[in-house]
Structures are given as structure tokens and as C-alpha cells.
Design a protein around this motif. Structure first.
Motif, PDB file in Angstrom:
ATOM      1  N   MET A 126      -0.665   4.917   1.452  1.00 19.05           N
ATOM      2  CA  MET A 126      -0.238   4.792   2.835  1.00 19.05           C
ATOM      3  C   MET A 126      -1.363   5.146   3.809  1.00 19.05           C
ATOM      4  SD  MET A 126       2.214   3.826   4.690  1.00 19.05           S
ATOM      5  CE  MET A 126       2.627   3.841   6.433  1.00 19.05           C
ATOM      6  N   ALA A 127      -2.204   6.104   3.430  1.00 21.02           N
ATOM      7  CA  ALA A 127      -3.317   6.496   4.307  1.00 21.02           C
ATOM      8  C   ALA A 127      -4.254   5.317   4.565  1.00 21.02           C
ATOM      9  CB  ALA A 127      -4.091   7.657   3.687  1.00 21.02           C
ATOM     10  N   LYS A 128      -4.425   4.463   3.549  1.00 21.47           N
ATOM     11  CA  LYS A 128      -5.258   3.266   3.720  1.00 21.47           C
ATOM     12  C   LYS A 128      -4.676   2.354   4.786  1.00 21.47           C
ATOM     13  CE  LYS A 128      -8.454   3.588   0.404  1.00 21.47           C
ATOM     14  NZ  LYS A 128      -9.909   3.492   0.671  1.00 21.47           N
ATOM     15  N   SER A 129      -3.366   2.190   4.752  1.00 17.83           N
ATOM     16  CA  SER A 129      -2.700   1.319   5.719  1.00 17.83           C
ATOM     17  C   SER A 129      -2.939   1.792   7.146  1.00 17.83           C
ATOM     18  CB  SER A 129      -1.196   1.270   5.418  1.00 17.83           C
ATOM     19  OG  SER A 129      -0.518   0.523   6.400  1.00 17.83           O
ATOM     20  N   VAL A 130      -2.804   3.098   7.359  1.00 14.78           N
ATOM     21  CA  VAL A 130      -3.018   3.670   8.693  1.00 14.78           C
ATOM     22  C   VAL A 130      -4.474   3.519   9.115  1.00 14.78           C
ATOM     23  CG1 VAL A 130      -2.880   5.761  10.089  1.00 14.78           C
ATOM     24  CG2 VAL A 130      -1.122   5.300   8.378  1.00 14.78           C
TER      25      VAL A 130
ATOM     26  N   LEU B 167       0.829  -1.208   0.000  1.00  9.77           N
ATOM     27  CA  LEU B 167       0.000   0.000   0.000  1.00  9.77           C
ATOM     28  C   LEU B 167       0.863   1.257   0.000  1.00  9.77           C
ATOM     29  CD1 LEU B 167      -2.811  -1.024   2.521  1.00  9.77           C
ATOM     30  CD2 LEU B 167      -3.057  -0.679   0.063  1.00  9.77           C
ATOM     31  N   GLN B 168       1.946   1.224   0.731  1.00 10.53           N
ATOM     32  CA  GLN B 168       2.858   2.366   0.739  1.00 10.53           C
ATOM     33  C   GLN B 168       3.488   2.549  -0.636  1.00 10.53           C
ATOM     34  OE1 GLN B 168       5.702   2.293   3.917  1.00 10.53           O
ATOM     35  NE2 GLN B 168       6.826   4.066   3.184  1.00 10.53           N
ATOM     36  N   GLY B 169       3.858   1.429  -1.268  1.00 10.73           N
ATOM     37  CA  GLY B 169       4.511   1.504  -2.572  1.00 10.73           C
ATOM     38  C   GLY B 169       3.605   2.015  -3.674  1.00 10.73           C
ATOM     39  N   ILE B 170       2.293   1.770  -3.564  1.00 10.68           N
ATOM     40  CA  ILE B 170       1.362   2.248  -4.603  1.00 10.68           C
ATOM     41  C   ILE B 170       0.663   3.536  -4.166  1.00 10.68           C
ATOM     42  CG2 ILE B 170       1.005  -0.049  -5.561  1.00 10.68           C
ATOM     43  CD1 ILE B 170      -1.630  -0.233  -4.057  1.00 10.68           C
ATOM     44  N   ASP B 171       1.283   4.218  -3.203  1.00 10.31           N
ATOM     45  CA  ASP B 171       0.835   5.544  -2.761  1.00 10.31           C
ATOM     46  C   ASP B 171      -0.536   5.507  -2.088  1.00 10.31           C
ATOM     47  OD1 ASP B 171       1.296   8.228  -2.346  1.00 10.31           O
ATOM     48  OD2 ASP B 171       0.327   8.852  -4.203  1.00 10.31           O
TER      49      ASP B 171
ATOM     50  N   SER C 256      -8.219  -3.293  -0.460  1.00 10.00           N
ATOM     51  CA  SER C 256      -7.721  -2.051  -1.060  1.00 10.00           C
ATOM     52  C   SER C 256      -6.751  -2.319  -2.204  1.00 10.00           C
ATOM     53  CB  SER C 256      -7.038  -1.188   0.006  1.00 10.00           C
ATOM     54  OG  SER C 256      -7.971  -0.720   0.943  1.00 10.00           O
ATOM     55  N   ILE C 257      -5.850  -3.301  -2.014  1.00  6.05           N
ATOM     56  CA  ILE C 257      -4.892  -3.633  -3.078  1.00  6.05           C
ATOM     57  C   ILE C 257      -5.622  -4.170  -4.300  1.00  6.05           C
ATOM     58  CG2 ILE C 257      -3.004  -5.178  -3.718  1.00  6.05           C
ATOM     59  CD1 ILE C 257      -2.075  -5.007  -0.780  1.00  6.05           C
ATOM     60  N   GLY C 258      -6.609  -5.026  -4.065  1.00  6.07           N
ATOM     61  CA  GLY C 258      -7.375  -5.590  -5.177  1.00  6.07           C
ATOM     62  C   GLY C 258      -8.081  -4.518  -5.983  1.00  6.07           C
TER      63      GLY C 258
END
Length: 279
Positions: free
Chosen positions: A137-141, A131-135, A187-189
Motif C-alpha cells: 500500500m505504501a507504494k500506491s501512496v 498493491l494493497q492486496g499484496i501488502d 512495482s507489481i511486476g
């Protein structure tokens, strides 16, 4: 921190003395969490190393390359995390006796119950890096915050209403990572139109690891009956288990030649497999 605070307040209200609470938290934090965090360190390093590569491919709009990198990183991570979890579950008591001199049933039960956290934390760590790599990061948090909210409610129910004690912390630890994994994958999907291949990434490693676990358990107890030494029994059982798992994932074609070559130290392993006619 949340777990420790909730455990102290709730269990104190149920009449548990400070020494008893600290002893249980010591087993949970100082032994169970410590051991399960060791394999997760591999996921952390893999996640950190894959971010620049994913960012580069994403910036060049090579989404196919991004998906390939995600696939290989997740698969390699699961090939390590799943057998680690099974091994910790099967040999929980011997491992605790060797490292901490702890032969108590409670400590072994905690490790056996919570060994699956190794898989979920490893997967959540890698997907956070994706998630960080595909910009995103907010989703991860956000996902971690949502999971923490669910975690607090579950731990409260297990401690206060179900009276599970320290077992509630272990179950909560597993479910926390599991919720993060699920939310991250959604989210990645959506962002990458990506779905992880399931058979060789999850199902076959679990099946091979189960066979490995049976062999490790049997070898440990057979050697222990003969030598009456916990350390020597582990010294024999663990390498045997590693060989069984390694041969198993190759014979079931969980890992193919091209994939093995792309993995860390893969070229050496490929040459070794060719020498012993496994590939």
C-alpha cells in the motif's frame, strides 16, 4: 483542489475574470470529470472486491492464483473502460446535449480530448487495489504523490507558459492517471514477477472499440438526419454500438469461454452467446 487553485491563480493573473474562470471550471469539473468518473466507479468496485481474494491467495503463497486474479480483473476492467472511453469521445456532443443541454464546442472538445482518462483512471484504480492486496500500500501512496508532483509542474507549464487554458487541466488529468499506472505496473511486476497479457487485454479491445465507434457515429448521424432528435438518435446508436462491440470481442476471441464464465454475470452471457451461436 490543486487544479482549481492553480487555474484560478494563473488564469486570474492573465486577466480572466472570476465569472469566466468559474464557467470554465464548471465545465471541467461538473461535466467532463463527472462523466469520466462514471465508468471509473466500476473499477473502484472491482478493485475493492478483489482485495480480500488476493490477500487470501497471497497469505497461502498461491502466487499463481494471485496472478490469475490480477489478469482477470484487469482484463474485465479494460473490456468496459476502453469502449466507454471511445463512446464518450465519439458521441461527446450528443451526450452533453442530452444530459446538460450543452451544445457548445468547448465542452465537447474537452470530453473528446480527455476521454482516454477513463482507461487510465480505471487501470490505476485496479492496480492500486492490487498493491494493497499484496501488502504494498505504501507504494500506491508514493506513486500518487510522485504523479501529483509531475502533474503540478505540467499543469503550471500548460497554463502559464503554453496558454492552453482549461485544455491544460484535461491533459494534466490524463497524464496524472497515466503516470500512476506506469509506476504501479513496475512495482507489481517486480513484486509478483507478473506481466499483463497485452493482445487480448488492450490491443484487440481498442481495435474492436474503434470499429464500434465508427458504427456508433454513423448510426447516430443517420438516425438524426431522419428523425432530427438527439435523444432518439442516441437511443438507437448506443444499443447498436453495444451489440457491435459484444459480437466483436467474441468473434475476435478477445474473450474465451472460460474467461467469460469467470466474469460477473458471465454464465448468463455465455448461455446467451451459445443460444445465438456466437460460441
Amino acid at each position: 483542489s490543486v487544479d482549481n487553485s492553480m487555474f484560478g491563480i494563473i488564469m486570474g493573473g492573465k486577466g480572466f475574470g472570476e465569472q469566466e474562470r468559474m464557467e470554465l471550471l464548471g465545465i471541467y469539473s461538473g461535466k467532463y470529470r463527472l462523466l469520466t468518473n462514471v465508468p471509473v466507479a466500476i473499477a473502484t468496485s472491482l478493485g475493492a472486491s478483489m482485495i480480500p481474494s488476493i490477500v487470501t491467495s497471497k497469505a497461502m503463497k498461491k502466487n499463481g492464483a494471485v496472478r490469475r486474479k490480477i489478469y482477470m480483473t484487469v482484463k474485465f476492467n479494460m473490456l468496459i473502460a476502453i469502449p466507454c472511453a471511445v463512446g464518450m469521445g465519439v458521441l461527446a456532443s450528443p451526450i452533453l446535449q442530452l444530459l446538460f443541454g450543452d451544445g457548445r464546442k468547448l465542452s465537447a472538445t474537452l470530453l473528446m480530448m480527455g476521454a482516454s482518462a477513463v482507461v487510465f483512471f480505471s487501470l490505476s484504480t485496479v492496480t492500486n487495489a492490487v498493491l494493497q492486496g499484496i501488502d504494498l500500500m505504501a507504494k500506491s501512496v508514493t506513486h500518487s504523490a510522485i504523479s501529483l508532483g509531475i502533474h503540478v509542474v505540467l499543469v503550471y507549464l500548460m497554463l502559464d507558459k503554453l496558454n492552453w487554458g482549461v485544455y491544460g487541466l484535461v491533459v494534466g488529468n490524463v497524464t496524472f492517471a497515466l503516470v500512476v499506472c506506469v509506476l504501479n505496473w513496475v512495482s507489481i511486476g517486480r513484486a509478483m514477477h507478473y506481466r499483463q497479457e497485452v493482445i487480448t487485454t488492450f490491443i484487440l479491445p481498442v481495435c474492436v472499440s474503434a470499429v464500434m465507434g465508427v458504427v456508433a457515429f454513423a448510426v447516430y448521424h443517420l438516425v438524426h438526419m431522419a428523425l432530427h432528435s438527439n435523444a432518439l438518435s442516441l437511443l438507437v446508436a448506443v444499443p447498436v454500438a453495444m451489440v457491435v462491440y459484444g459480437v466483436g470481442i467474441i468473434k475476435t476471441r478477445t474473450v474465451r469461454e472460460r474467461e467469460l464464465a469467470e466474469m460477473p454475470m458471465g454464465s448468463r452471457l455465455l448461455r446467451l452467446c451459445e443460444k445465438v451461436h456466437l460460441m
